[in-house]
Design a protein around this motif. Structure first.
Motif, PDB file in Angstrom:
ATOM      1  N   THR A  32      38.886  21.063  -4.287  1.00  0.00           N
ATOM      2  CA  THR A  32      38.472  21.579  -2.996  1.00  0.00           C
ATOM      3  C   THR A  32      37.244  20.650  -2.459  1.00  0.00           C
ATOM      4  O   THR A  32      36.344  20.231  -3.202  1.00  0.00           O
ATOM      5  CB  THR A  32      37.703  23.031  -3.070  1.00  0.00           C
ATOM      6  OG1 THR A  32      38.659  24.003  -3.590  1.00  0.00           O
ATOM      7  CG2 THR A  32      37.082  23.465  -1.738  1.00  0.00           C
ATOM      8  N   ILE A  33      37.407  20.085  -1.129  1.00  0.00           N
ATOM      9  CA  ILE A  33      36.572  18.974  -0.690  1.00  0.00           C
ATOM     10  C   ILE A  33      36.037  19.554   0.744  1.00  0.00           C
ATOM     11  O   ILE A  33      36.910  20.251   1.335  1.00  0.00           O
ATOM     12  CB  ILE A  33      37.445  17.993  -0.294  1.00  0.00           C
ATOM     13  CG1 ILE A  33      38.075  17.299  -1.692  1.00  0.00           C
ATOM     14  CG2 ILE A  33      36.628  16.654   0.427  1.00  0.00           C
ATOM     15  CD1 ILE A  33      38.943  16.068  -1.317  1.00  0.00           C
ATOM     16  N   ALA A  34      34.509  19.583   0.586  1.00  0.00           N
ATOM     17  CA  ALA A  34      34.096  20.122   1.677  1.00  0.00           C
ATOM     18  C   ALA A  34      34.026  19.036   2.892  1.00  0.00           C
ATOM     19  O   ALA A  34      33.947  17.925   2.744  1.00  0.00           O
ATOM     20  CB  ALA A  34      32.502  20.221   1.560  1.00  0.00           C
ATOM     21  N   LEU A  35      34.637  19.454   4.219  1.00  0.00           N
ATOM     22  CA  LEU A  35      34.834  18.789   5.461  1.00  0.00           C
ATOM     23  C   LEU A  35      33.507  18.246   5.682  1.00  0.00           C
ATOM     24  O   LEU A  35      33.306  17.292   6.098  1.00  0.00           O
ATOM     25  CB  LEU A  35      35.197  19.745   6.478  1.00  0.00           C
ATOM     26  CG  LEU A  35      35.985  18.934   7.635  1.00  0.00           C
ATOM     27  CD1 LEU A  35      36.948  17.827   7.372  1.00  0.00           C
ATOM     28  CD2 LEU A  35      36.414  19.960   8.754  1.00  0.00           C
ATOM     29  N   TYR A  36      32.123  18.871   5.522  1.00  0.00           N
ATOM     30  CA  TYR A  36      30.937  18.512   5.850  1.00  0.00           C
ATOM     31  C   TYR A  36      30.761  17.037   5.382  1.00  0.00           C
ATOM     32  O   TYR A  36      30.311  16.075   5.569  1.00  0.00           O
ATOM     33  CB  TYR A  36      29.981  19.340   5.251  1.00  0.00           C
ATOM     34  CG  TYR A  36      28.586  19.134   5.383  1.00  0.00           C
ATOM     35  CD1 TYR A  36      27.789  19.124   6.519  1.00  0.00           C
ATOM     36  CD2 TYR A  36      27.846  18.349   4.376  1.00  0.00           C
ATOM     37  CE1 TYR A  36      26.437  19.014   6.649  1.00  0.00           C
ATOM     38  CE2 TYR A  36      26.478  18.037   4.336  1.00  0.00           C
ATOM     39  CZ  TYR A  36      25.818  18.446   5.493  1.00  0.00           C
ATOM     40  OH  TYR A  36      24.662  17.725   5.732  1.00  0.00           O
ATOM     41  N   GLY A  37      31.118  16.901   3.850  1.00  0.00           N
ATOM     42  CA  GLY A  37      30.793  15.800   3.126  1.00  0.00           C
ATOM     43  C   GLY A  37      31.666  14.715   3.666  1.00  0.00           C
ATOM     44  O   GLY A  37      31.498  13.538   3.512  1.00  0.00           O
ATOM     45  N   VAL A  38      32.969  15.117   4.160  1.00  0.00           N
ATOM     46  CA  VAL A  38      33.950  14.043   4.546  1.00  0.00           C
ATOM     47  C   VAL A  38      33.328  13.792   5.829  1.00  0.00           C
ATOM     48  O   VAL A  38      33.466  12.220   6.026  1.00  0.00           O
ATOM     49  CB  VAL A  38      35.503  14.675   4.738  1.00  0.00           C
ATOM     50  CG1 VAL A  38      36.581  13.644   5.467  1.00  0.00           C
ATOM     51  CG2 VAL A  38      36.105  15.150   3.564  1.00  0.00           C
ATOM     52  N   ILE A  39      32.858  14.350   6.600  1.00  0.00           N
ATOM     53  CA  ILE A  39      32.455  13.771   8.075  1.00  0.00           C
ATOM     54  C   ILE A  39      30.994  12.877   7.653  1.00  0.00           C
ATOM     55  O   ILE A  39      31.137  11.755   8.220  1.00  0.00           O
ATOM     56  CB  ILE A  39      31.802  15.014   8.734  1.00  0.00           C
ATOM     57  CG1 ILE A  39      33.083  15.942   9.250  1.00  0.00           C
ATOM     58  CG2 ILE A  39      31.206  14.359  10.026  1.00  0.00           C
ATOM     59  CD1 ILE A  39      33.147  16.999   9.792  1.00  0.00           C
ATOM     60  N   ILE A  40      30.274  13.202   6.790  1.00  0.00           N
ATOM     61  CA  ILE A  40      29.130  12.470   6.378  1.00  0.00           C
ATOM     62  C   ILE A  40      29.617  11.032   5.732  1.00  0.00           C
ATOM     63  O   ILE A  40      29.004  10.265   6.072  1.00  0.00           O
ATOM     64  CB  ILE A  40      28.160  13.232   5.395  1.00  0.00           C
ATOM     65  CG1 ILE A  40      27.803  14.567   6.104  1.00  0.00           C
ATOM     66  CG2 ILE A  40      27.031  12.403   4.929  1.00  0.00           C
ATOM     67  CD1 ILE A  40      26.697  14.255   7.081  1.00  0.00           C
ATOM     68  N   GLY A  41      30.677  11.305   4.758  1.00  0.00           N
ATOM     69  CA  GLY A  41      31.010   9.833   4.409  1.00  0.00           C
ATOM     70  C   GLY A  41      31.613   9.037   5.299  1.00  0.00           C
ATOM     71  O   GLY A  41      31.272   7.890   5.292  1.00  0.00           O
ATOM     72  N   LEU A  42      32.483   9.627   6.320  1.00  0.00           N
ATOM     73  CA  LEU A  42      33.028   8.775   7.210  1.00  0.00           C
ATOM     74  C   LEU A  42      31.959   8.203   8.267  1.00  0.00           C
ATOM     75  O   LEU A  42      31.936   6.957   8.688  1.00  0.00           O
ATOM     76  CB  LEU A  42      34.063   9.596   8.287  1.00  0.00           C
ATOM     77  CG  LEU A  42      34.954   8.713   9.208  1.00  0.00           C
ATOM     78  CD1 LEU A  42      35.862   7.722   8.563  1.00  0.00           C
ATOM     79  CD2 LEU A  42      35.855   9.813   9.880  1.00  0.00           C
ATOM     80  N   GLY A  43      30.991   8.825   8.456  1.00  0.00           N
ATOM     81  CA  GLY A  43      29.858   8.526   9.304  1.00  0.00           C
ATOM     82  C   GLY A  43      28.987   7.347   8.685  1.00  0.00           C
ATOM     83  O   GLY A  43      28.783   6.348   9.352  1.00  0.00           O
ATOM     84  N   PHE A  44      28.915   7.521   7.324  1.00  0.00           N
ATOM     85  CA  PHE A  44      28.240   6.264   6.747  1.00  0.00           C
ATOM     86  C   PHE A  44      29.190   4.992   6.858  1.00  0.00           C
ATOM     87  O   PHE A  44      28.588   3.688   7.168  1.00  0.00           O
ATOM     88  CB  PHE A  44      27.967   6.357   5.226  1.00  0.00           C
ATOM     89  CG  PHE A  44      26.880   7.342   4.852  1.00  0.00           C
ATOM     90  CD1 PHE A  44      25.600   6.648   5.208  1.00  0.00           C
ATOM     91  CD2 PHE A  44      26.912   8.418   4.314  1.00  0.00           C
ATOM     92  CE1 PHE A  44      24.274   7.445   5.055  1.00  0.00           C
ATOM     93  CE2 PHE A  44      25.544   9.130   3.909  1.00  0.00           C
ATOM     94  CZ  PHE A  44      24.371   8.508   4.339  1.00  0.00           C
ATOM     95  N   LEU A  45      30.409   5.083   6.704  1.00  0.00           N
ATOM     96  CA  LEU A  45      31.326   3.968   6.818  1.00  0.00           C
ATOM     97  C   LEU A  45      31.165   3.222   8.103  1.00  0.00           C
ATOM     98  O   LEU A  45      30.994   2.219   8.108  1.00  0.00           O
ATOM     99  CB  LEU A  45      32.747   4.210   6.288  1.00  0.00           C
ATOM    100  CG  LEU A  45      33.854   3.258   6.280  1.00  0.00           C
ATOM    101  CD1 LEU A  45      33.565   2.201   5.284  1.00  0.00           C
ATOM    102  CD2 LEU A  45      35.134   3.690   6.171  1.00  0.00           C
ATOM    103  N   ILE A  46      31.670   4.180   8.999  1.00  0.00           N
ATOM    104  CA  ILE A  46      31.592   3.572  10.431  1.00  0.00           C
ATOM    105  C   ILE A  46      30.193   2.996  10.736  1.00  0.00           C
ATOM    106  O   ILE A  46      30.190   1.914  11.535  1.00  0.00           O
ATOM    107  CB  ILE A  46      32.085   4.534  11.279  1.00  0.00           C
ATOM    108  CG1 ILE A  46      33.368   5.043  11.013  1.00  0.00           C
ATOM    109  CG2 ILE A  46      31.944   4.151  12.879  1.00  0.00           C
ATOM    110  CD1 ILE A  46      34.089   6.246  12.159  1.00  0.00           C
TER     111      ILE A  46
END
Length: 289
Positions: A32-46
């Motif tokens: 199970t992957i939290a969408l919150y974490g995915v968005i934060i991670g994508l934010g860091f990358l961009i």
């Protein structure tokens, strides 16, 4: 729209916008992957890509920022969590192990910013780089990361404000939000037939404010008069918006001794600091001209 919302629905009724089954997480191969974490991670990358681009645009070496990035990311997350937990200790004291669970949110941006600045300072001292110049460059990625982070708050159903029936009023099912963030005013506008609260989407307000701030930073970058000016513009601009928006939120972190919203007070202090330092620096530059 009926008075009963689906458990995962989010609605903006006065805009005629009804979002069905907005997920908080998803599952891949049994994990199970939290969408919150995915968005934060994508934010860091961009954000890192933006920083590297600004570095190249201002005749710096982008590799310096890629080298520094891992330290800033790690310590910023730690700082954001420590800040949040410290001022919300009543929530965590009975279950200390939950301090380490950030899947459901609980990162305070000011804690991350302070830890990030400290990390940049140490890094630039070790590498003999300009702290102010590198901080100026990082601000562009920071603001973008904050924009993304607020949409992580959206999927987590957090960082909202008091009851409103204004144009941007947002409805959230009661069972999907923390009970401590449901105010008496929200309850007063619920009927026996409803299962939702109607609130101010402060996550949206701050996201839009930061978009405007990021545009200003880009427009002003080539016109800055001294290294560190972009930092001051960020501190003043973000602080001004946060001081207003924080006053609307129902999940404020409170100073233990004063009962005042800590992020709101800090935002006001940073606005004053930014203005004073900008004026002082400009006066010094004129004297040395």
């Amino acid at each position: 729209m009926p008075d009963i919302m689906g458990r995962m629905d989010i609605a903006f009724p006065n805009l005629g916008l009804y979002l069905k089954d907005v997920p908080k997480n998803f599952t891949i191969f049994g994990f199970t992957i939290a969408l919150y974490g995915v968005i934060i991670g994508l934010g860091f990358l961009i954000a890192l890509l933006i920083i590297a681009r600004v570095a190249k645009w201002t005749d710096q070496n982008p590799d310096d920022y890629w080298d520094m990035a891992i330290y800033v990311i790690i310590f910023s997350i730690i700082g954001a969590r420590i800040y949040y937990v410290f001022f919300a200790w009543d929530y965590y004291k009975d279950n200390p192990i939950s301090v380490f669970n950030i899947r459901n949110g609980g990162l305070a941006i000011y804690g991350g910013v302070l830890a990030g600045f400290a990390t940049i300072f140490i890094y630039t001292r070790i590498k003999k780089k300009s702290f102010l110049l590198m901080s100026d460059t990082v601000m562009f990625g920071l603001v973008f990361g904050q924009i993304m982070g607020r949409w992580g708050n959206f999927t987590n159903r957090e960082a909202f404000g008091e009851y409103t029936d204004g144009l941007f009023a947002m409805r959230l099912p009661v069972e999907m939000v923390r009970s401590g963030e449901i105010t008496e005013l929200m309850k007063a506008h619920m009927s026996d037939a409803t299962n939702y609260i109607q609130v101010s989407p402060t996550f949206l307000y701050e996201s839009m404010w930061n978009i405007g701030l990021l545009i200003i930073l880009f427009l002003y970058c080539k016109h800055k008069k001294f290294d560190g000016e972009i930092v001051l513009l960020y501190l003043g601009g973000y602080g001004l918006g946060r001081a207003w928006i924080e006053g609307l939120r129902t999940d404020q972190l409170i100073m233990h001794t004063t009962g005042l919203p800590v992020s709101q007070m800090l935002a006001i202090c940073l606005v004053v600091f930014a203005v004073v330092m900008d004026v002082i620096t400009r006066i010094r530059l004129k004297k040395n001209a």
